[in-house]
Motif scaffolding. Sequence first.
Motif, short mmCIF file in Angstrom:
data_model
loop_
_atom_site.label_atom_id
_atom_site.label_comp_id
_atom_site.label_asym_id
_atom_site.label_seq_id
_atom_site.Cartn_x
_atom_site.Cartn_y
_atom_site.Cartn_z
N UNK A 233 -31.12 22.81 -13.61
CA UNK A 233 -30.70 21.45 -14.24
C UNK A 233 -30.26 20.53 -13.26
N UNK A 234 -31.28 19.39 -12.98
CA UNK A 234 -31.21 18.47 -11.92
C UNK A 234 -31.36 19.18 -10.69
N UNK A 235 -30.16 19.00 -9.92
CA UNK A 235 -30.11 19.39 -8.65
C UNK A 235 -29.54 20.76 -8.28
N UNK A 276 -25.80 20.79 -20.20
CA UNK A 276 -25.12 20.38 -18.86
C UNK A 276 -25.22 21.66 -17.86
N UNK A 277 -25.00 21.37 -16.59
CA UNK A 277 -24.87 22.59 -15.76
C UNK A 277 -23.52 23.46 -16.14
N UNK A 278 -22.22 22.57 -16.69
CA UNK A 278 -21.34 23.43 -17.17
C UNK A 278 -21.68 24.33 -18.31
N UNK A 279 -22.39 23.60 -19.22
CA UNK A 279 -22.81 24.30 -20.60
C UNK A 279 -23.70 25.41 -20.37
N UNK A 283 -23.64 29.38 -21.09
CA UNK A 283 -24.41 30.09 -21.58
C UNK A 283 -24.46 31.72 -20.95
N UNK A 284 -24.61 31.61 -19.59
CA UNK A 284 -24.62 32.78 -18.76
C UNK A 284 -23.57 33.59 -18.78
N UNK A 285 -22.25 33.14 -18.96
CA UNK A 285 -21.25 33.93 -19.09
C UNK A 285 -21.18 34.38 -20.50
N UNK A 286 -21.51 33.78 -21.65
CA UNK A 286 -21.57 34.33 -22.80
C UNK A 286 -22.75 35.71 -23.00
N UNK A 287 -23.57 35.43 -22.33
CA UNK A 287 -24.84 36.40 -22.35
C UNK A 287 -24.07 37.73 -21.73
N UNK A 299 -17.70 21.96 -24.12
CA UNK A 299 -18.66 23.00 -23.73
C UNK A 299 -19.16 23.76 -24.98
N UNK A 300 -18.27 24.37 -25.89
CA UNK A 300 -18.60 24.91 -26.97
C UNK A 300 -19.42 24.09 -27.72
#
Length: 934
Positions: A233-235, A276-279, A283-287, A299-300
Motif C-alpha cells: 500500500x503506497x511505499x 490504509x496501511x494501518x487498516x 486485516x492481517x491481525x484479524x485473519x 480502523x474498524x
Amino acid sequence: MHPNLFTTMRTLKFIEGCKATALNPPPPPPPPSTTERAGEKLFQHLHDHLRVNSFRSKSTRTHPPPNQNAAVSKNSLLPYGLPNTDLLEPQIDPSLKFVDLIDKLAQVYRRIENCSQFEKAEAFLEQCAIFRGLSDPKLFRRSLRSARQHAVNVHTKVVLASWLRYERREDELIGTTSMDCCGRNLECPKASLVSGYDPERVYDPCICSGYNADVDVEECSTSEVDYDMSFCIGDEEVPCVRRKIASLSIPFKAMLYGGFRETKRNTINFTRNGISVEGMRAVEMFSRVRRVEMFPPNVVLELLTLANQFCCDELKSACDMFLARLVSNFDDAVLLIEYGLEEAAYLLVAACLQVFLRELPSSMRNPNVVKILCSVEGRERLALVGHASFTLYLFLSQIAMEDDINSNTTVMVLECLVEHAVETWQRQLACHQLGVVMLERKEYKDAQRWFNSAAKAGHVYSLVGVARSKFKLGHRYSAYKTMNSLISGCSATGWMYQERSLYRIGEEKVFDIDIATDLDPTLTFPYKFRAVSLVEESQFGAAVAELNKILRFKVSPDCLEMRAWISIAMKNFEGALKDIRALLTLEPNFLMFNKKIHGDHMVELLRSLVQRRNQADCWMQLYDRWSSVDDIGSLAVVHHMLANDPGKSLLRFRQSLLLLRLNCQKAAMRSLRLARNHSKSEHERLVYEGWILYDTGHREEALAKAEESVSIQRSFEAYFLKAYALADSTLDPESSKYVIQLLEEALRCPSDGLRKGQALNNLGSVYVDCGKLDLAADCYKNALTIKHTRAHQGLARVYHLKSQRKDAYNEMTKLIEKAQNNASAFEKRSEYCDREVAQRDLVMATQLDPLRTYPYRYRAAVLMDDHKEIEAIEELSKAIAFKPDLQLLHLRAAFFASMRETTDAIRDCEAALSIDPCHKDTINLYHKVREPQS
C-alpha cells in the motif's frame, strides 16, 4: 395533545360565542355586592389577558394566538361566552374500537396460543393495539412486555424495549440516561442487540454490568508468524499469511488461490482498494485472532468497508458488533448511523436507532433523525438494512400524536405506518389514525379518504370519522345517513348513537344522547351536552349536577373544565378554583376556554376571590376532605400546597395516591416520578423508586428498594411499602405475622395521621385474615379516631364475622353519610342486609358508579337462581359492553356453560384469558367446556 372540550370551537370568534348563548337577558341588577364587584374585576382581568397575551403551554407545541379584535363590555360576566350545544362534539378515539370487542379479544387469544414462536411477538402487538383503546394501561403494558419477551430479531427487540422504557417514562427521572442499566433483560439496551429467543433468560438481570474486551497480548504477537506474502500500500508492505487471508472470504480465496496473476505473486499491490496501511495490518491481525476489539474505531470502520468490498462475512459481523457497542449517546448515534446505513451494518444501525428511540420524544425534533426515519430516501435505506417495520412506526406514531398531533412530522410518521401495514388490523389502525390527524388538521377531504380506507379494511368505528368528515364538509344529511345505516346494520353501541346525535336536532338529538348513555355510561360527551343544554336554560345548578354524575366515577380534564366554567358563571369561585387545580394535576399544561388561557393563570386570577389559606390551613383542609372521601377536593388542596412548596416530595407522593384512587394512573406515575426527583435524602428516594417499580409490575424489585431504604434509615413509608408489597399475594400464617410486624414498625415511625390511618386500616385487614377480630376492631377504631373514614368498612366486616349483622349495616351507613364518593359503601352495605334492601343498595351503587362490577354480578346471580337465564346473561352483557371485565366474562362464561351454550362459553373464556392469561378459575372452566368438543 391536551384533551379539551373546546377543540371543536377553534374557529368560533369571541363575539359570536357571546351571541350564541341562549340565556335570557337578566332584569336590571341591584347595586353590586363586594363579591360581584370582585367577580367583575376577575372577568375584566380575563378580558385584558385575552387582549394582550397569548399563552402557550410549557411544552414545545405552539397554539394559535387569541382573537385580538374581540370586543367585550366591561360589565360582561363571561368574556368567553358560554359553550353552545351546536358546537360541542366528541373526540374520535385514535385507537382501534370494535362493535364486538369480546369476539376480537377471543380471536387474538387464539392467535397467540396457536401461532409459532416466531409469530408470537406480532400477535402480542395486535393485542397491544386493542388494549390501547381500553381504560386500563396495565393491560397494554403487560402485552407489550409479552411482545418483547417473545421477540426474536434484534430490530423488534430494540423497538419494544425502548417502548417499554418510554411507557415507564424513565427519562423523567433525574440522574438517569437513555442507556442506563434497567435491571432486567426485557429493557436492557445490550440484551436487545442479541438475536434469538431464550425464554429462560428473559427475566434474568440485564447484561449491562460490562463487556470484557480485553485481548490476550500473545494472540496479537507477530514474532512467530510464518509470513509468506505481503500487500503493498503506497511505499509500505504489510506481511500476511496467504491461507489466513484466503480464509476471510471466497473473493480473497479466489484471488490468492484461484489462478489469477495475484496467485503467483508474493507481493500484491493493494493501493487502490481504499484501505490504509494501518487498516491492512488490522486485516492481517484479524485473519489470525478473529477479533477487532484491539483496534481504534476509525480502523474498524475501514475494516467494515473492506469487509463489504470482499464479502468477508465474519469480519463484517465482528466490526458490526464492535461498533454497535460503541454507540452510547445521541451524538454518536447521529454520526455512526450514516456509516451503518452506507455499509448495511445491521447491529450498528440497530444500536443507533435504539439511542434515538430511547431519547424520544426529543429526538424526533432533530431534523437529521426525522430525515432518517421519515424521508423517502431514509425509509428505503432503513428497509435495505432491515430496520423499517410496522412496529417501529407504530411506536413513533404514538409519540408523535401525543407530542403534537397537528405537526407535519406526525403526518410523515403515519404515512410510513400505512406504508408498512401488511396485516388487516395494521391497515385498519394506520388508516384510522391518519384520518384522525387529518381531521384535527382540518383537512377534511383527506380525513374522509383515510377513514374510508380504514372502514373498507373492516374497522367499523372508522365510519364515525367518515360521517364527521362529511359533516365538516357541509354534508350533514349524508353524515346522518352513514350513522343511521350503521345503527340499522349491526349491534348498536353507545358511540354509534352518540355520533348520530350530532346530525339530529330537537327531541331526536336528545333521544340519541340518552340512548348513548344507557348503552355506555362512560361516554363523557352526553353529560357535557346535557349540562350545556341546562346552562342555555339558565339552570346552572342542574348543569353542575349533571356533570357530577360522571365525575363521581370518571375524572377527566374536559369535564372538570366545564364544571369550573359553569361555577364561574354562578360566582362559585371556590368550586371553580377547586376544579381547575384538580384538572391541572391531571394535565399541568392545560389550556382553558377554547385554548386561549393557561390554567395556571386562571388559578392566579381566582385566588384573589377566595379565602386565603396558609400551609397549616391547607393541612387542616386536606384532613377534612380526605376524611370525607372527597378525592377531587383533596387533589385541589394538595395542588395548592405544592404551589407554596413545590419541592415537597411528600406532597407529590400524597398526590399520586389520590390519583391512583381516581384511576388516573398516568398522572399518578408522573407525580411519583416528581416525588422521587424532589427527594431530599437517599432513603426517601429509594421508597419512591420502589413504588414506581411496584406500580409498573416489578414487585420483587420494589421490595429490594424498600429493604435498602430501611437499611439506611427506618421510616414509615419504607416499612409500609414493604408490608404492602408482601401483602399483595396469598399470605400464609408466617407471612401474615411478618406483615403485621412491618406495619407495627411503620406505626412506630413518625408520619402524619393520613398515612397512619391507612396503616391501621391495613393492619386491621391482616388481623381479620388471621382471625384476630378483636385486634382488627381495635385497629379500625383507632383509625376512625384520626378521621380515616374508610375504616368504617373494615369495622363493618368485623361485626359481620362476629354475626353482628345489624351493627355491620349501621357501620356502613355511617360511611355512606360521611363519604362524598360512596358508591363502594352502598355496594358493601348490600352484603349486610336482606335481598330486597340489598337490591336497592346495589341499584344506587350502579347509579353512582356504573363501572363497579359486583352489582351486575349479584343481580345476574339472583336472576339465575330464579331460572331467568336470558335475563341474567343480559344483565352481564349490559356491563361487558362498556367494561370488558375479567369477573364479568368469567361469570357469563359459566352461565353459558350451564346453559350448554358451549361456543359462547369458550368465546368468553378466551376473552377473559386475553385479559388475564393466569386466571385459574377461567383456565379450569375453559378446559372443562372444551372437553366435549375434543
